[in-house]
Scaffold this motif. Sequence first.
Motif, PDB file in Angstrom:
ATOM      1  N   CYS A  97      -6.550   1.005   4.972  1.00 38.62           N
ATOM      2  CA  CYS A  97      -7.020   2.336   4.573  1.00 38.62           C
ATOM      3  C   CYS A  97      -8.025   2.272   3.433  1.00 38.62           C
ATOM      4  O   CYS A  97      -8.593   3.288   3.047  1.00 38.62           O
ATOM      5  N   CYS A 121      -6.181  -2.467   0.202  1.00 35.60           N
ATOM      6  CA  CYS A 121      -5.550  -2.338   1.514  1.00 35.60           C
ATOM      7  C   CYS A 121      -6.622  -2.500   2.593  1.00 35.60           C
ATOM      8  O   CYS A 121      -7.609  -1.764   2.594  1.00 35.60           O
ATOM      9  N   HIS A 173       0.076   4.007   1.175  1.00 33.00           N
ATOM     10  CA  HIS A 173      -0.280   4.877   2.303  1.00 33.00           C
ATOM     11  C   HIS A 173      -0.025   4.240   3.659  1.00 33.00           C
ATOM     12  O   HIS A 173      -0.111   4.904   4.678  1.00 33.00           O
ATOM     13  N   CYS A 174       0.224   2.924   3.669  1.00 33.99           N
ATOM     14  CA  CYS A 174       0.369   2.199   4.939  1.00 33.99           C
ATOM     15  C   CYS A 174       1.578   1.273   4.845  1.00 33.99           C
ATOM     16  O   CYS A 174       1.991   0.894   3.764  1.00 33.99           O
ATOM     17  N   CYS A 210       0.851  -1.184   0.000  1.00 32.76           N
ATOM     18  CA  CYS A 210       0.000   0.000   0.000  1.00 32.76           C
ATOM     19  C   CYS A 210       0.892   1.242   0.000  1.00 32.76           C
ATOM     20  O   CYS A 210       1.885   1.300   0.721  1.00 32.76           O
TER      21      CYS A 210
END
Length: 733
Positions: free
Chosen positions: A468, A465, A449-450, A447
């Motif tokens: 998120c 994901c 963002h994570c 991911c």
Amino acid sequence: MSSGSLLRVAVGPRFAAPLLDYLAPAEGPVPPVGARVSAPLGKGRRTGFVLEHLDKSEVPAERLRPVLEALDAEPLWDTVTLEVLCWAANYYGHPLGQVLAYALPQQLRSGGRLPAPPLRWRACGIASDEAPKLLARAPRQREFRDRLLEAGRGGLAEQALASLTPDWRRIVRILEEKGLAEPFEPEVPEPADMLREEPLALSGEQSAAVSAMSMDRGFACHLLDGVTASGKTEVYLHLVEQVLASGRQCLLLAPEIGLTPQLAERLKARFSVPAAVLHSGLNDGERLNAWADARAGRARLVVGTRSAVFVPCRELGLIVVDEEHDPSYKQQDGFRYQARDLAVMRASRSGIPIVLGSATPALESLLNVQRGRYAHRRLTKKVTGTRPPLARLVDLNRHPPEHGLSAPLLEAMSEQLESGSQVLLYLNRRGFAPVLMCPDCRRTEECAHCDARLVFYRRRDLLLCHHCGARRRPPPACENCGSPLQTIGRGTERLEEELQARFEDYPVARMDRDNVRGRRRLEHILGGIRERHYRILLGTQMLTKGHDFPSLGLVGVIDADQGMFSQEFRGPERLAQTLVQVAGRAGRREQPGLLVLQTRFPQHPLLQQLLKEGYGGFAASALDLRRLSGWPPFAHLAVLRANAPEAASAREFLDRAKAAVPESGAGSAVEVLGPAPALMERRRDRNHAHLLARSTDRARLQAFLGRWIQAVRELKRPRRVSWSVDVDPAEIG
Ligand code: ADP
Ligand code: ZN
Ligand code: ZN
């Protein structure tokens, strides 16, 4: 200025601090604490909560403005519930205004009025042979009056009238003017006729539990510790019956009503009293009505998830918390509270009994039993007398699985399926595969963002994901080296396909949050299982909750090691609870079921102990470990979490927060550890870290937190840092 005419009000869009001082409204009585007011704010007006009556204000008298109007003449909550709310705001370190707003239905939060009690209408007045004359030229009024006559003294609810014609209100008003119909407030049904069905005759264990619990008059907390299908729910129903018969209300909390409606349904099947069931499927209006019915005492049964612990009741006589160990009683964001703990406090302040029921009680509750605070009521046998399932560990090192299934599990499955039984397979992992990897350069799809891998969904050709919600198409080949990508591991989507290929004649029901989104779909699948259309049941946690599957011969746990090496202090407890809950589904009415646990660590003490000594044995040594290592319930924790787009700012803030730790007295009863990065440091494009405060003395931790949170609120915050406090955290994170 007379004392009490000064109000401290939580007002503004989020009801958070800072609180503002106002004068009481120019006319009428002073609104009490727990009532709403409409207050001037800037050029507009806003709904606010009265939190305190003051003797004097720091604000110069000429700048104090009066509130415009009191929206409630009385507090919205009964005294005890309001006390519990205030206590919770203080204990969990959350602004009281926000706590009160959280505890209200949306419409009241935004200034709407409490709904008036719904009325019923009945025919009245003139002897029935004269009425036709009066109505000779009004056929619709006559028809209405006939309907009301048919309904007798019990009359018809306004809802029922509304279903006859849209202009029903005009017609009943005319009848009322003519003296032929009257509205009235329905009475609560007499205790004598509240039973819809005969209660079951209790087993010896059940009736011992019921009589022990009905001895109490005042507060008492009972831990009803009973294996799955030992008849805990039936015990609740018997207690509820006694309390209803004495003219009091019952409040029952359950983990998730949307997807596990059994408790509410059994209550409704048993009792014909009005019930307020608060679940996530209600619209705003329905929720408001249910809330108001509970508050006014119109609803005799109040059933809901964790937030229902704050629903006011006029004459509460009993609280039941079903599956008291369930993690969903802890709210994990915003106002972070533990509903089971608050339920015990509410019962204690109300002077009424409370029952905490579970097959796998929380370690906290078991310690409270050991310390003599809770009474231990045990149900050790299934009602049907069926013995507990025969359990077998399958060592995956010796029996390498093919498509996730070892030879011993496959054998047991075939045997059960051929003999007509159903089979349940538990795999707590959604999607097709948890990892999509390049076999050559070992790059995995992550991911953006994570700190997490993306889960591959083959049918939807999607990478998702689970933290998120980010999604994208899987690349056709490795973006580094162009090799074709490989899936590693398996989730329910993949296992479903594999099962369908291998067991062609036995339809598979898959139950997970991807496949079962709403109550309708759930009921459809449960129906198919009951009718035995489905023979193999495959699912995640969702399958472990409360459903009764009478023809289940075998439960297979695909990966008993999942969660075994969790770094969270509650990890082992959660794993043991899950395994025992899943195992509890096995066992047909007549014969004991079979449980097969696939593991790579058959010698692991947790598995060995569960198998040999059951949950009780596991819990006893888990408590010993917690005592030795100084974790809850032998110590008390609070986590101060911070997050920011850059790791450095979160860290800097926590360093400041640690430096702001108020001087504590001799021997410093509270230690503050950290800062440490979160287990998943990057989540939703932000970096997460925390400080951990720990003490063996709850009161001193509380006193410390009061001062610390205040100091942290006043700190200068680096840009874009947000922070929160979590008292008695479920996990450190
Ligand atoms: P638990 O809540 O402990 O899982 P339940 O109360 O749901 O157990 O009982 C399991 C099953 O046994 C249900 O189908 C219930 O109707 C039935 N049952 C419970 N108590 C009795 C009883 N005393 N006699 C006959 N059946 C019972
Ligand atoms: Zn590659
Ligand atoms: Zn993500």
